[in-house]
Scaffold this active site. Structure first.
Site, PDB file in Angstrom:
ATOM      1  N   CYS A 289       1.300  -1.444  -0.178  1.00 48.92           N
ATOM      2  CA  CYS A 289      -0.176  -0.234  -0.173  1.00 48.92           C
ATOM      3  C   CYS A 289       0.912   1.293   0.162  1.00 48.92           C
ATOM      4  O   CYS A 289       0.846   1.899  -0.588  1.00 48.92           O
ATOM      5  CB  CYS A 289      -1.083  -0.166   1.460  1.00 48.92           C
ATOM      6  SG  CYS A 289      -1.868  -1.687   1.031  1.00 48.92           S
TER       7      CYS A 289
ATOM      8  N   ASN B  62     -10.008   0.170  -0.546  1.00 46.62           N
ATOM      9  CA  ASN B  62      -9.016  -0.271  -0.268  1.00 46.62           C
ATOM     10  C   ASN B  62      -7.750  -0.539  -1.580  1.00 46.62           C
ATOM     11  O   ASN B  62      -8.416  -2.042  -2.063  1.00 46.62           O
ATOM     12  CB  ASN B  62      -8.138  -1.139   1.041  1.00 46.62           C
ATOM     13  CG  ASN B  62      -6.881  -0.991   1.303  1.00 46.62           C
ATOM     14  OD1 ASN B  62      -5.926  -0.672   0.351  1.00 46.62           O
ATOM     15  ND2 ASN B  62      -6.084  -0.820   2.212  1.00 46.62           N
TER      16      ASN B  62
ATOM     17  N   HIS C 238      -3.050   7.274   2.582  1.00 46.40           N
ATOM     18  CA  HIS C 238      -3.489   5.901   2.168  1.00 46.40           C
ATOM     19  C   HIS C 238      -4.828   5.625   2.623  1.00 46.40           C
ATOM     20  O   HIS C 238      -5.286   5.931   3.456  1.00 46.40           O
ATOM     21  CB  HIS C 238      -3.201   4.762   2.949  1.00 46.40           C
ATOM     22  CG  HIS C 238      -3.577   3.758   2.168  1.00 46.40           C
ATOM     23  ND1 HIS C 238      -3.642   2.924   1.195  1.00 46.40           N
ATOM     24  CD2 HIS C 238      -3.550   2.526   3.364  1.00 46.40           C
ATOM     25  CE1 HIS C 238      -4.202   1.922   1.526  1.00 46.40           C
ATOM     26  NE2 HIS C 238      -3.853   0.942   2.638  1.00 46.40           N
TER      27      HIS C 238
HETATM   28  N1  ACO Z   1     -18.347  -8.749   9.366  1.00 39.69           N
HETATM   29  C1  ACO Z   1     -19.125  -8.870  11.269  1.00 39.69           C
HETATM   30  N2  ACO Z   1     -17.850  -9.052  12.003  1.00 39.69           N
HETATM   31  C2  ACO Z   1     -16.511  -8.964  11.938  1.00 39.69           C
HETATM   32  C3  ACO Z   1     -16.063  -9.230  10.277  1.00 39.69           C
HETATM   33  C4  ACO Z   1     -16.940  -8.636   9.835  1.00 39.69           C
HETATM   34  N3  ACO Z   1     -16.871  -8.389   7.983  1.00 39.69           N
HETATM   35  N4  ACO Z   1     -15.490  -9.473  10.657  1.00 39.69           N
HETATM   36  C5  ACO Z   1     -14.493  -9.702  12.111  1.00 39.69           C
HETATM   37  N5  ACO Z   1     -15.739  -9.675  12.030  1.00 39.69           N
HETATM   38  C6  ACO Z   1     -15.576 -10.376  13.939  1.00 39.69           C
HETATM   39  C7  ACO Z   1     -14.408 -10.982  13.925  1.00 39.69           C
HETATM   40  O1  ACO Z   1     -14.924 -12.173  13.510  1.00 39.69           O
HETATM   41  C8  ACO Z   1     -14.525 -11.058  15.664  1.00 39.69           C
HETATM   42  O2  ACO Z   1     -15.937 -11.167  16.148  1.00 39.69           O
HETATM   43  P1  ACO Z   1     -15.117 -11.860  17.806  1.00 39.69           P
HETATM   44  O3  ACO Z   1     -14.808 -10.826  18.807  1.00 39.69           O
HETATM   45  O4  ACO Z   1     -16.504 -13.415  17.599  1.00 39.69           O
HETATM   46  O5  ACO Z   1     -13.929 -13.268  17.639  1.00 39.69           O
HETATM   47  C9  ACO Z   1     -14.524  -8.760  16.307  1.00 39.69           C
HETATM   48  O6  ACO Z   1     -15.646  -9.115  14.214  1.00 39.69           O
HETATM   49  C10 ACO Z   1     -14.155  -8.377  16.403  1.00 39.69           C
HETATM   50  O7  ACO Z   1     -12.704  -8.729  14.818  1.00 39.69           O
HETATM   51  P2  ACO Z   1     -11.199  -7.504  15.424  1.00 39.69           P
HETATM   52  O8  ACO Z   1     -10.567  -7.940  13.925  1.00 39.69           O
HETATM   53  O9  ACO Z   1     -11.110  -7.689  16.494  1.00 39.69           O
HETATM   54  O10 ACO Z   1     -11.806  -6.225  14.103  1.00 39.69           O
HETATM   55  P3  ACO Z   1     -11.058  -4.878  14.572  1.00 39.69           P
HETATM   56  O11 ACO Z   1     -12.581  -4.110  15.640  1.00 39.69           O
HETATM   57  O12 ACO Z   1     -10.003  -4.971  14.551  1.00 39.69           O
HETATM   58  O13 ACO Z   1     -11.886  -5.348  13.096  1.00 39.69           O
HETATM   59  C11 ACO Z   1     -10.794  -4.372  10.931  1.00 39.69           C
HETATM   60  C12 ACO Z   1     -11.376  -5.711  12.200  1.00 39.69           C
HETATM   61  C13 ACO Z   1     -11.823  -3.723   9.714  1.00 39.69           C
HETATM   62  C14 ACO Z   1     -10.615  -5.566   9.693  1.00 39.69           C
HETATM   63  C15 ACO Z   1      -9.446  -3.753  11.379  1.00 39.69           C
HETATM   64  O14 ACO Z   1      -8.949  -4.396  12.261  1.00 39.69           O
HETATM   65  C16 ACO Z   1      -8.727  -2.723  10.387  1.00 39.69           C
HETATM   66  O15 ACO Z   1      -9.655  -1.962   9.060  1.00 39.69           O
HETATM   67  N6  ACO Z   1      -7.722  -3.305  10.376  1.00 39.69           N
HETATM   68  C17 ACO Z   1      -6.375  -2.770   9.980  1.00 39.69           C
HETATM   69  C18 ACO Z   1      -6.648  -3.611   8.448  1.00 39.69           C
HETATM   70  C19 ACO Z   1      -6.372  -2.625   7.142  1.00 39.69           C
HETATM   71  O16 ACO Z   1      -6.499  -2.109   6.427  1.00 39.69           O
HETATM   72  N7  ACO Z   1      -5.616  -3.670   6.347  1.00 39.69           N
HETATM   73  C20 ACO Z   1      -5.368  -3.279   4.791  1.00 39.69           C
HETATM   74  C21 ACO Z   1      -4.522  -3.520   4.610  1.00 39.69           C
HETATM   75  S1  ACO Z   1      -2.350  -1.906   5.919  1.00 39.69           S
HETATM   76  C22 ACO Z   1      -3.322  -0.963   5.432  1.00 39.69           C
HETATM   77  O17 ACO Z   1      -3.822  -0.444   4.015  1.00 39.69           O
HETATM   78  C23 ACO Z   1      -3.371   0.250   6.565  1.00 39.69           C
END
Ligand code: ACO
Length: 317
Positions: A113, A274, A244
């Site tokens: 990214c 993204n 980004h």
């Molecule tokens: N819908 C519903 N529930 C979901 C989903 C979904 N799409 N995805 C995960 N969950 C659930 C999980 O299973 C978990 O359930 P549990 O508590 O029963 O185990 C719960 O939601 C919380 O999961 P987390 O992963 O802790 O959720 P978080 O608040 O961290 O959000 C997310 C997840 C959106 C992926 C976040 O961590 C994020 O945006 N991270 C950055 C990742 C990113 O942007 N990557 C791209 C490349 S790097 C970059 O560009 C910066």
């Protein structure tokens, strides 16, 4: 003194979109959950006939036209992608052919990214040292083919597209500062494998979302604080933060670190999703074409991605 500056910009997004409502029918998720955690409402998905090269060419043509140049004026092509059309030759060579450009250096860079800010930084160095006058920088990703559409933790995030700009030599800055970082110790928090390597990892995107989120917020917070300090910038000096577009909460945290109101942040994550290496270029082009960004504005562009890699470009538009 020789500097580089942004000449023209371009962007391309595939016409096909997958909305959060569409995803509700595919995995156990909801529009509310995705909007609250990411700020994304839809993502663009390339059709079968579209390629990383075809999207790059569409964006590049717009950037060259906006620069009032001809393809033959381009002296170097730098293409940032993690989703090339071929293992070799580089997609930059395929793009060169598609644009009808003959005999200029053309190469790919792989910085996930952060690819667009890496590309701008390399282009700036070539221009400043007099080795090129007009460099085409493109970020193009066909990343949805690396998405496991049954994995709700990743399929909600990623999107296809291309962003481009022409960086040209000029007598005043232009690019005022660049800052690149990488830390390979985090390679296992976000990756996709190569099908023929002996690395034996899944070709689909694997991500520890929570850890990526925390590292991104910390790295970008330190990065922008450092850039502001080293360049003696107070918060009012920056006209636009062009981040980004991964997640609205990461973007908000970075803007807060800078003391910038969200009205000074180019936000495309809702509609673009993204697009990895394309995202900063697409956001810049969006800001320019909507008339938000004006000549003379001070822009802080920043990105964070797999590697981890991260970096920034401070530029007067
Ligand atoms: N819908 C519903 N529930 C979901 C989903 C979904 N799409 N995805 C995960 N969950 C659930 C999980 O299973 C978990 O359930 P549990 O508590 O029963 O185990 C719960 O939601 C919380 O999961 P987390 O992963 O802790 O959720 P978080 O608040 O961290 O959000 C997310 C997840 C959106 C992926 C976040 O961590 C994020 O945006 N991270 C950055 C990742 C990113 O942007 N990557 C791209 C490349 S790097 C970059 O560009 C910066």
């Amino acid at each position: 003194m020789r500097y580089s500056g942004i000449n023209g910009t371009g962007g391309y997004l595939p016409a096909k979109v997958v909305t959060n409502k569409d995803l509700e029918k595919m995995v156990d998720t909801s529009d509310e959950w995705i909007m609250e955690r990411t700020g994304i409402s839809q993502r663009h998905v390339a059709e079968e006939h579209e390629t990383t090269t075809s999207m790059a060419a569409a964006a590049a043509k717009k950037a060259i036209e906006a620069s009032q140049l001809k393809p033959k004026d381009i002296g170097m092509i730098i293409l940032a992608t993690s989703t090339p059309d071929r293992a070799f030759p580089g997609t930059a060579c395929l793009l060169q052919e598609a644009l009808g450009i003959r005999n200029c250096p053309a190469f790919d860079i792989s910085a996930a990214c952060s690819g667009f800010v890496y590309g701008m930084t390399i282009a700036n160095a070539f221009i400043k040292t007099g080795q090129a006058n007009h460099v085409l920088v493109v970020g193009s990703e066909l990343i949805t083919r690396y998405v496991d559409w049954k994995d709700r933790s990743t399929c909600i995030l990623f999107s296809d597209g291309a962003g481009a700009l022409v960086l040209s030599a000029q007598e005043s800055p232009g690019i005022m500062a660049t800052d690149l970082h990488a830390d390979g110790r985090y390679k296992d928090l976000l990756y996709a494998g190569c099908p023929y390597s002996r690395d034996n990892v899944s070709p689909y995107i694997q991500m520890k979302g929570h850890e990526v989120f925390r590292k991104a917020v910390n790295a970008l917070g330190s990065l922008v604080t450092q850039v502001a300090k080293e360049n003696n910038l107070d918060k009012d000096a920056i006209d636009w933060l062009i981040p980004h577009q991964a997640n609205h909460r990461i973007i908000q945290a970075t803007a807060k670190k800078l003391g910038l109101p969200m009205e000074k942040v180019i936000m495309t994550v809702k509609d673009h999703g993204n697009t990895s290496a394309a995202s900063v270029g697409l956001a810049l082009d969006h800001g320019v074409r909507t008339g938000q960004i004006k000549r003379g504005d001070l822009l802080l562009m920043e990105a964070f991605g797999a590697g981890f890699t991260w970096g920034s470009v401070l530029v007067q538009y």
